[in-house]
Design a protein around this motif. Structure first.
Motif, PDB file in Angstrom:
ATOM      1  N   ILE A 150      44.628  48.019  36.343  1.00 48.76           N
ATOM      2  CA  ILE A 150      45.516  48.966  37.025  1.00 48.76           C
ATOM      3  C   ILE A 150      44.845  49.504  38.287  1.00 48.76           C
ATOM      4  O   ILE A 150      45.467  49.590  39.347  1.00 48.76           O
ATOM      5  CB  ILE A 150      45.926  50.110  36.072  1.00 48.76           C
ATOM      6  CG1 ILE A 150      46.801  49.555  34.940  1.00 48.76           C
ATOM      7  CG2 ILE A 150      46.648  51.219  36.818  1.00 48.76           C
ATOM      8  CD1 ILE A 150      47.052  50.538  33.820  1.00 48.76           C
ATOM      9  N   GLU A 151      43.567  49.841  38.199  1.00 46.42           N
ATOM     10  CA  GLU A 151      42.836  50.383  39.350  1.00 46.42           C
ATOM     11  C   GLU A 151      42.721  49.359  40.478  1.00 46.42           C
ATOM     12  O   GLU A 151      42.671  49.727  41.652  1.00 46.42           O
ATOM     13  CB  GLU A 151      41.437  50.850  38.925  1.00 46.42           C
ATOM     14  CG  GLU A 151      41.419  52.120  38.117  1.00 46.42           C
ATOM     15  CD  GLU A 151      41.823  53.345  38.911  1.00 46.42           C
ATOM     16  OE1 GLU A 151      41.516  53.418  40.118  1.00 46.42           O
ATOM     17  OE2 GLU A 151      42.458  54.226  38.320  1.00 46.42           O
ATOM     18  N   ARG A 152      42.679  48.084  40.149  1.00 44.60           N
ATOM     19  CA  ARG A 152      42.578  47.038  41.156  1.00 44.60           C
ATOM     20  C   ARG A 152      43.743  47.061  42.123  1.00 44.60           C
ATOM     21  O   ARG A 152      43.623  46.655  43.269  1.00 44.60           O
ATOM     22  CB  ARG A 152      42.520  45.670  40.469  1.00 44.60           C
ATOM     23  CG  ARG A 152      41.367  44.828  40.910  1.00 44.60           C
ATOM     24  CD  ARG A 152      41.322  43.504  40.180  1.00 44.60           C
ATOM     25  NE  ARG A 152      40.833  43.736  38.818  1.00 44.60           N
ATOM     26  CZ  ARG A 152      41.229  43.055  37.746  1.00 44.60           C
ATOM     27  NH1 ARG A 152      42.095  42.099  37.841  1.00 44.60           N
ATOM     28  NH2 ARG A 152      40.731  43.335  36.572  1.00 44.60           N
ATOM     29  N   TYR A 153      44.881  47.506  41.667  1.00 45.58           N
ATOM     30  CA  TYR A 153      46.093  47.484  42.482  1.00 45.58           C
ATOM     31  C   TYR A 153      46.511  48.855  43.005  1.00 45.58           C
ATOM     32  O   TYR A 153      47.643  49.049  43.439  1.00 45.58           O
ATOM     33  CB  TYR A 153      47.237  46.836  41.690  1.00 45.58           C
ATOM     34  CG  TYR A 153      46.935  45.398  41.384  1.00 45.58           C
ATOM     35  CD1 TYR A 153      47.107  44.413  42.357  1.00 45.58           C
ATOM     36  CD2 TYR A 153      46.405  45.026  40.160  1.00 45.58           C
ATOM     37  CE1 TYR A 153      46.789  43.092  42.100  1.00 45.58           C
ATOM     38  CE2 TYR A 153      46.095  43.700  39.884  1.00 45.58           C
ATOM     39  CZ  TYR A 153      46.291  42.747  40.859  1.00 45.58           C
ATOM     40  OH  TYR A 153      45.962  41.445  40.598  1.00 45.58           O
ATOM     41  N   VAL A 154      45.581  49.790  43.014  1.00 46.33           N
ATOM     42  CA  VAL A 154      45.855  51.127  43.531  1.00 46.33           C
ATOM     43  C   VAL A 154      45.987  51.071  45.049  1.00 46.33           C
ATOM     44  O   VAL A 154      45.199  50.405  45.722  1.00 46.33           O
ATOM     45  CB  VAL A 154      44.744  52.109  43.124  1.00 46.33           C
ATOM     46  CG1 VAL A 154      44.859  53.426  43.858  1.00 46.33           C
ATOM     47  CG2 VAL A 154      44.755  52.338  41.632  1.00 46.33           C
ATOM     48  N   ARG A 155      46.969  51.754  45.559  1.00 46.50           N
ATOM     49  CA  ARG A 155      47.148  51.858  47.011  1.00 46.50           C
ATOM     50  C   ARG A 155      46.827  53.289  47.425  1.00 46.50           C
ATOM     51  O   ARG A 155      47.344  54.246  46.859  1.00 46.50           O
ATOM     52  CB  ARG A 155      48.601  51.532  47.404  1.00 46.50           C
ATOM     53  CG  ARG A 155      49.057  50.165  46.986  1.00 46.50           C
ATOM     54  CD  ARG A 155      48.404  49.096  47.866  1.00 46.50           C
ATOM     55  NE  ARG A 155      48.895  47.786  47.507  1.00 46.50           N
ATOM     56  CZ  ARG A 155      48.151  46.823  47.026  1.00 46.50           C
ATOM     57  NH1 ARG A 155      46.863  47.015  46.813  1.00 46.50           N
ATOM     58  NH2 ARG A 155      48.665  45.646  46.742  1.00 46.50           N
ATOM     59  N   ASP A 156      45.973  53.413  48.422  1.00 46.05           N
ATOM     60  CA  ASP A 156      45.627  54.739  48.929  1.00 46.05           C
ATOM     61  C   ASP A 156      46.769  55.303  49.760  1.00 46.05           C
ATOM     62  O   ASP A 156      47.510  54.566  50.406  1.00 46.05           O
ATOM     63  CB  ASP A 156      44.357  54.677  49.784  1.00 46.05           C
ATOM     64  CG  ASP A 156      43.130  54.380  48.935  1.00 46.05           C
ATOM     65  OD1 ASP A 156      43.112  54.793  47.758  1.00 46.05           O
ATOM     66  OD2 ASP A 156      42.195  53.744  49.454  1.00 46.05           O
ATOM     67  N   THR A 157      46.878  56.628  49.740  1.00 44.03           N
ATOM     68  CA  THR A 157      47.915  57.274  50.540  1.00 44.03           C
ATOM     69  C   THR A 157      47.503  57.299  52.000  1.00 44.03           C
ATOM     70  O   THR A 157      46.335  57.162  52.351  1.00 44.03           O
ATOM     71  CB  THR A 157      48.157  58.708  50.052  1.00 44.03           C
ATOM     72  OG1 THR A 157      46.938  59.422  50.122  1.00 44.03           O
ATOM     73  CG2 THR A 157      48.677  58.716  48.629  1.00 44.03           C
ATOM     74  N   PHE A 158      48.432  57.500  52.838  1.00 44.75           N
ATOM     75  CA  PHE A 158      48.183  57.491  54.290  1.00 44.75           C
ATOM     76  C   PHE A 158      47.598  58.805  54.733  1.00 44.75           C
ATOM     77  O   PHE A 158      47.946  59.832  54.376  1.00 44.75           O
ATOM     78  CB  PHE A 158      49.483  57.267  55.064  1.00 44.75           C
ATOM     79  CG  PHE A 158      50.102  55.941  54.714  1.00 44.75           C
ATOM     80  CD1 PHE A 158      49.901  54.857  55.543  1.00 44.75           C
ATOM     81  CD2 PHE A 158      50.874  55.791  53.593  1.00 44.75           C
ATOM     82  CE1 PHE A 158      50.479  53.639  55.238  1.00 44.75           C
ATOM     83  CE2 PHE A 158      51.466  54.582  53.278  1.00 44.75           C
ATOM     84  CZ  PHE A 158      51.264  53.497  54.103  1.00 44.75           C
TER      85      PHE A 158
END
Length: 89
Positions: free
Chosen positions: A81-89
Protein backbone atom coordinates in the motif's frame (compact mmCIF):
# COMPACT_ATOMS: atom_id res chain seq x y z
CA UNK A 1 20.18 -3.25 47.76
CA UNK A 2 16.72 -3.31 49.28
CA UNK A 3 14.71 -6.40 50.08
CA UNK A 4 10.96 -6.07 49.76
CA UNK A 5 8.74 -8.45 51.67
CA UNK A 6 5.15 -9.02 50.61
CA UNK A 7 2.36 -11.01 52.08
CA UNK A 8 1.33 -13.95 49.95
CA UNK A 9 -2.00 -12.33 49.00
CA UNK A 10 -0.30 -9.11 47.94
CA UNK A 11 2.29 -11.02 45.91
CA UNK A 12 -0.37 -12.93 43.96
CA UNK A 13 -2.44 -9.78 43.45
CA UNK A 14 0.64 -8.02 42.03
CA UNK A 15 1.43 -11.06 39.89
CA UNK A 16 -2.13 -11.07 38.48
CA UNK A 17 -1.86 -7.37 37.62
CA UNK A 18 1.42 -7.94 35.78
CA UNK A 19 -0.06 -10.85 33.81
CA UNK A 20 -3.16 -8.78 32.91
CA UNK A 21 -0.96 -5.90 31.78
CA UNK A 22 1.17 -8.15 29.58
CA UNK A 23 -1.88 -9.81 28.04
CA UNK A 24 -3.45 -6.44 27.23
CA UNK A 25 -0.21 -5.34 25.52
CA UNK A 26 -0.18 -8.56 23.49
CA UNK A 27 -3.82 -8.10 22.44
CA UNK A 28 -3.15 -4.53 21.29
CA UNK A 29 -0.45 -5.67 18.87
CA UNK A 30 -1.96 -6.90 15.59
CA UNK A 31 -1.08 -10.38 14.38
CA UNK A 32 1.72 -10.67 11.81
CA UNK A 33 -0.04 -13.38 9.77
CA UNK A 34 -3.65 -12.78 8.77
CA UNK A 35 -6.24 -14.71 6.79
CA UNK A 36 -7.51 -13.82 3.33
CA UNK A 37 -10.60 -12.04 4.62
CA UNK A 38 -8.60 -9.62 6.74
CA UNK A 39 -6.06 -9.15 3.93
CA UNK A 40 -8.87 -8.16 1.56
CA UNK A 41 -10.16 -5.69 4.16
CA UNK A 42 -6.72 -4.08 4.49
CA UNK A 43 -6.33 -3.88 0.71
CA UNK A 44 -9.92 -2.71 0.28
CA UNK A 45 -10.61 -5.35 -2.37
CA UNK A 46 -13.68 -7.56 -2.73
CA UNK A 47 -12.39 -10.32 -5.01
CA UNK A 48 -10.40 -13.36 -3.93
CA UNK A 49 -9.14 -13.48 -7.52
CA UNK A 50 -7.47 -10.10 -7.06
CA UNK A 51 -5.89 -11.31 -3.84
CA UNK A 52 -4.62 -14.43 -5.60
CA UNK A 53 -3.21 -12.28 -8.43
CA UNK A 54 -1.26 -10.15 -5.94
CA UNK A 55 0.02 -13.34 -4.33
CA UNK A 56 0.96 -14.99 -7.65
CA UNK A 57 2.78 -11.89 -8.90
CA UNK A 58 4.84 -11.77 -5.71
CA UNK A 59 3.50 -8.38 -4.66
CA UNK A 60 2.51 -9.58 -1.17
CA UNK A 61 4.09 -12.29 0.96
CA UNK A 62 2.13 -15.33 2.01
CA UNK A 63 2.54 -18.63 3.77
CA UNK A 64 0.66 -21.84 3.12
CA UNK A 65 1.05 -24.07 6.19
CA UNK A 66 -1.63 -26.46 4.91
CA UNK A 67 -3.17 -27.13 1.53
CA UNK A 68 -6.29 -24.99 2.03
CA UNK A 69 -4.88 -22.48 4.52
CA UNK A 70 -3.17 -19.38 3.15
CA UNK A 71 -1.94 -16.67 5.50
CA UNK A 72 -0.75 -13.23 4.44
CA UNK A 73 2.02 -11.11 5.95
CA UNK A 74 0.46 -7.92 7.32
CA UNK A 75 3.74 -6.01 6.94
CA UNK A 76 4.06 -6.87 3.23
CA UNK A 77 0.48 -5.70 2.64
CA UNK A 78 1.25 -2.39 4.35
CA UNK A 79 4.46 -2.07 2.28
CA UNK A 80 2.48 -2.75 -0.90
CA UNK A 81 0.00 0.00 0.00
CA UNK A 82 2.82 2.42 0.89
CA UNK A 83 4.48 1.78 -2.48
CA UNK A 84 1.58 3.45 -4.23
CA UNK A 85 1.19 6.47 -1.96
CA UNK A 86 0.92 9.78 -3.76
CA UNK A 87 2.17 12.89 -2.02
CA UNK A 88 -0.06 15.94 -1.87
CA UNK A 89 0.83 19.05 -3.80
Amino acid sequence: MQVVCLQEEAFYALFDKVVDHLESKRRDKPAKWIDGEEAMLLLNIKSTTTLQKLRDEGKIRFSQPQKKIILYDRDSINEYIERYVRDTF
